[in-house]
Scaffold this motif. Structure first.
Motif, PDB file in Angstrom:
ATOM      1  N   ARG A  51       7.429  21.304  57.984  1.00 35.16           N
ATOM      2  CA  ARG A  51       6.241  21.949  57.667  1.00 35.16           C
ATOM      3  C   ARG A  51       6.498  23.465  57.557  1.00 35.16           C
ATOM      4  O   ARG A  51       5.346  24.111  57.367  1.00 35.16           O
ATOM      5  N   SER A  52       7.480  23.956  57.807  1.00 33.01           N
ATOM      6  CA  SER A  52       7.666  25.559  57.943  1.00 33.01           C
ATOM      7  C   SER A  52       8.358  25.922  56.499  1.00 33.01           C
ATOM      8  O   SER A  52       8.951  26.753  56.732  1.00 33.01           O
ATOM      9  N   VAL A  53       8.312  25.047  55.538  1.00 35.31           N
ATOM     10  CA  VAL A  53       9.097  25.641  54.376  1.00 35.31           C
ATOM     11  C   VAL A  53       8.406  26.960  53.861  1.00 35.31           C
ATOM     12  O   VAL A  53       7.079  27.176  54.222  1.00 35.31           O
ATOM     13  N   PRO A  54       9.153  27.982  53.288  1.00 36.37           N
ATOM     14  CA  PRO A  54       8.683  29.009  52.820  1.00 36.37           C
ATOM     15  C   PRO A  54       7.660  29.097  51.740  1.00 36.37           C
ATOM     16  O   PRO A  54       7.727  28.020  50.793  1.00 36.37           O
ATOM     17  N   GLN A  55       6.498  29.957  51.586  1.00 36.88           N
ATOM     18  CA  GLN A  55       5.853  29.977  50.432  1.00 36.88           C
ATOM     19  C   GLN A  55       6.463  30.851  49.228  1.00 36.88           C
ATOM     20  O   GLN A  55       7.551  31.314  49.383  1.00 36.88           O
ATOM     21  N   PRO A  56       6.230  30.355  48.224  1.00 36.70           N
ATOM     22  CA  PRO A  56       5.124  29.631  47.484  1.00 36.70           C
ATOM     23  C   PRO A  56       5.342  27.833  47.617  1.00 36.70           C
ATOM     24  O   PRO A  56       4.500  27.117  46.804  1.00 36.70           O
ATOM     25  N   LEU A  57       6.326  27.304  48.134  1.00 36.71           N
ATOM     26  CA  LEU A  57       6.447  25.926  48.323  1.00 36.71           C
ATOM     27  C   LEU A  57       5.609  25.340  48.773  1.00 36.71           C
ATOM     28  O   LEU A  57       5.047  25.445  50.062  1.00 36.71           O
ATOM     29  N   SER A  58       5.031  24.118  48.219  1.00 36.84           N
ATOM     30  CA  SER A  58       3.753  23.306  48.656  1.00 36.84           C
ATOM     31  C   SER A  58       3.758  22.009  47.972  1.00 36.84           C
ATOM     32  O   SER A  58       4.750  21.803  47.260  1.00 36.84           O
ATOM     33  N   LEU A  59       2.837  21.455  48.124  1.00 40.47           N
ATOM     34  CA  LEU A  59       2.836  20.271  47.333  1.00 40.47           C
ATOM     35  C   LEU A  59       1.784  20.224  46.017  1.00 40.47           C
ATOM     36  O   LEU A  59       1.019  19.268  45.695  1.00 40.47           O
ATOM     37  N   LYS A  60       1.166  21.511  45.991  1.00 42.12           N
ATOM     38  CA  LYS A  60       0.278  21.954  44.891  1.00 42.12           C
ATOM     39  C   LYS A  60       1.095  21.415  43.331  1.00 42.12           C
ATOM     40  O   LYS A  60       2.217  21.410  43.079  1.00 42.12           O
ATOM     41  N   ASP A  61       0.190  21.310  42.719  1.00 43.10           N
ATOM     42  CA  ASP A  61       0.730  20.860  41.300  1.00 43.10           C
ATOM     43  C   ASP A  61       1.637  21.680  40.514  1.00 43.10           C
ATOM     44  O   ASP A  61       2.530  21.144  40.059  1.00 43.10           O
ATOM     45  N   ASP A  62       1.333  22.947  40.508  1.00 36.71           N
ATOM     46  CA  ASP A  62       2.395  23.980  40.093  1.00 36.71           C
ATOM     47  C   ASP A  62       3.687  24.144  40.480  1.00 36.71           C
ATOM     48  O   ASP A  62       4.580  24.043  39.894  1.00 36.71           O
ATOM     49  N   CYS A  63       3.693  23.757  41.974  1.00 36.56           N
ATOM     50  CA  CYS A  63       4.826  23.916  42.583  1.00 36.56           C
ATOM     51  C   CYS A  63       5.777  22.231  42.267  1.00 36.56           C
ATOM     52  O   CYS A  63       7.052  22.542  41.958  1.00 36.56           O
TER      53      CYS A  63
END
Length: 289
Positions: A51-63
């Motif tokens: 859960r500590s992956v750096p931003q902007p990595l996420s589960l959002k569509d653009d990523c």
């Protein structure tokens, strides 16, 4: 993420700093060993997914879209390099055996790094230049025979050069060169009588057309009226028969071409000649010089 990590290591490349996503991905990869084989299913407790992956990595569509496009691009390059490596290695092994090379110091590995591919390419080019000289020497033995067959079969200069180049590009051993030359000679010998028939039909047709052109020039000369009645009668007979004769020649030529097409498995280029505008155009072979 694991696929990206694997491909980056296999391709021996790194991500740039143009995108914030790339910068974050490099942070994630910095202390994680890359997979040694192509991963198929991610592990639930793998460090890539904490859960500590750096931003902007996420589960959002653009990523997710960015990561997917990155995987596809890297996978394409990996496959292209793998195909190139396989082709080079296959050719090198065949030429090593053909040329009886004892110094086989380049290892045959699964690497797709550019440095390794460059090594393979250098070895391949060196061996291929030797094989090319041997091929040229072998072709020289059949030069006169090939030249005669090419001429009688009306083979264009471009097709002749294409055949020679195919020996250099496709053959990896002298056995393959010899077989390709043998097959080509047998093919030419098979179509030779049909090609000669077409050539003769073209020549006869060309001669007839030239006679018709010359006749029209003569017919427009008012001095022809002072010729004997016998000559004028013969000219009139020829005028009435020249075009039907040409049409018969066209038919003979088309039959000869059809026979040659069946043997060669190709289509020749046709034009049209209409004896009657109301009828279907008659197909004729365009003049061959």
């Amino acid at each position: 993420m694991m696929l990206i990590h694997f491909y980056l290591k296999a391709l021996n490349i790194s991500l740039g700093d143009d995108s914030p996503f790339d910068t974050a991905i490099q942070v994630v990869f910095s202390n994680i060993p890359a997979p040694s084989i192509i991963p198929t299913t991610p592990s639930d407790d793998h460090i890539y997914y904490n859960r500590s992956v750096p931003q902007p990595l996420s589960l959002k569509d653009d990523c997710l879209d960015y990561l997917n496009s990155k995987v596809m691009a890297l996978e394409t390059e990996y496959r292209e390099r793998s195909a190139r490596r396989a082709k080079l290695q296959r050719g090198i092994k065949a030429m090593w055996d053909e040329l009886q090379v004892t110094d086989r110091s380049i290892p045959m590995t699964e690497s797709v790094a550019l440095e390794y591919l460059d090594q393979l390419q250098k070895e391949f080019d060196m061996l291929h230049s030797l094989l090319r000289r041997m091929t040229d020497d072998y072709i020289g033995k059949y030069h006169d025979l090939l030249l005669a067959l090419w001429d009688r079969c009306m083979v264009s200069q471009q097709d002749r050069e294409t055949f020679i180049e195919s020996l250099h590009e496709q053959a990896e051993t002298m056995d393959q060169v010899k077989q390709m030359v043998k097959d080509h000679i047998q093919y030419l010998q098979r179509i030779e009588p049909h090609s000669i028939k077409v050539f003769k039909a073209i020549k006869v047709r060309k001669t007839q057309i030239q006679k018709m052109v010359e006749f029209e020039k003569t017919a427009s000369d008012p001095r022809r009226l002072f010729k004997s009645s016998f000559q004028l009668l013969e000219e009139e007979k020829w005028r009435k028969t020249c075009f039907p004769t040409l049409l018969r020649m066209e038919e003979d030529l088309e039959i000869a071409v059809r026979e040659l097409e069946c043997i060669m498995d190709v289509l020749w280029f046709y034009g049209f000649l209409q004896s009657n505008p109301q009828k279907q155009p008659r197909r004729i072979l365009l003049q061959v010089e």
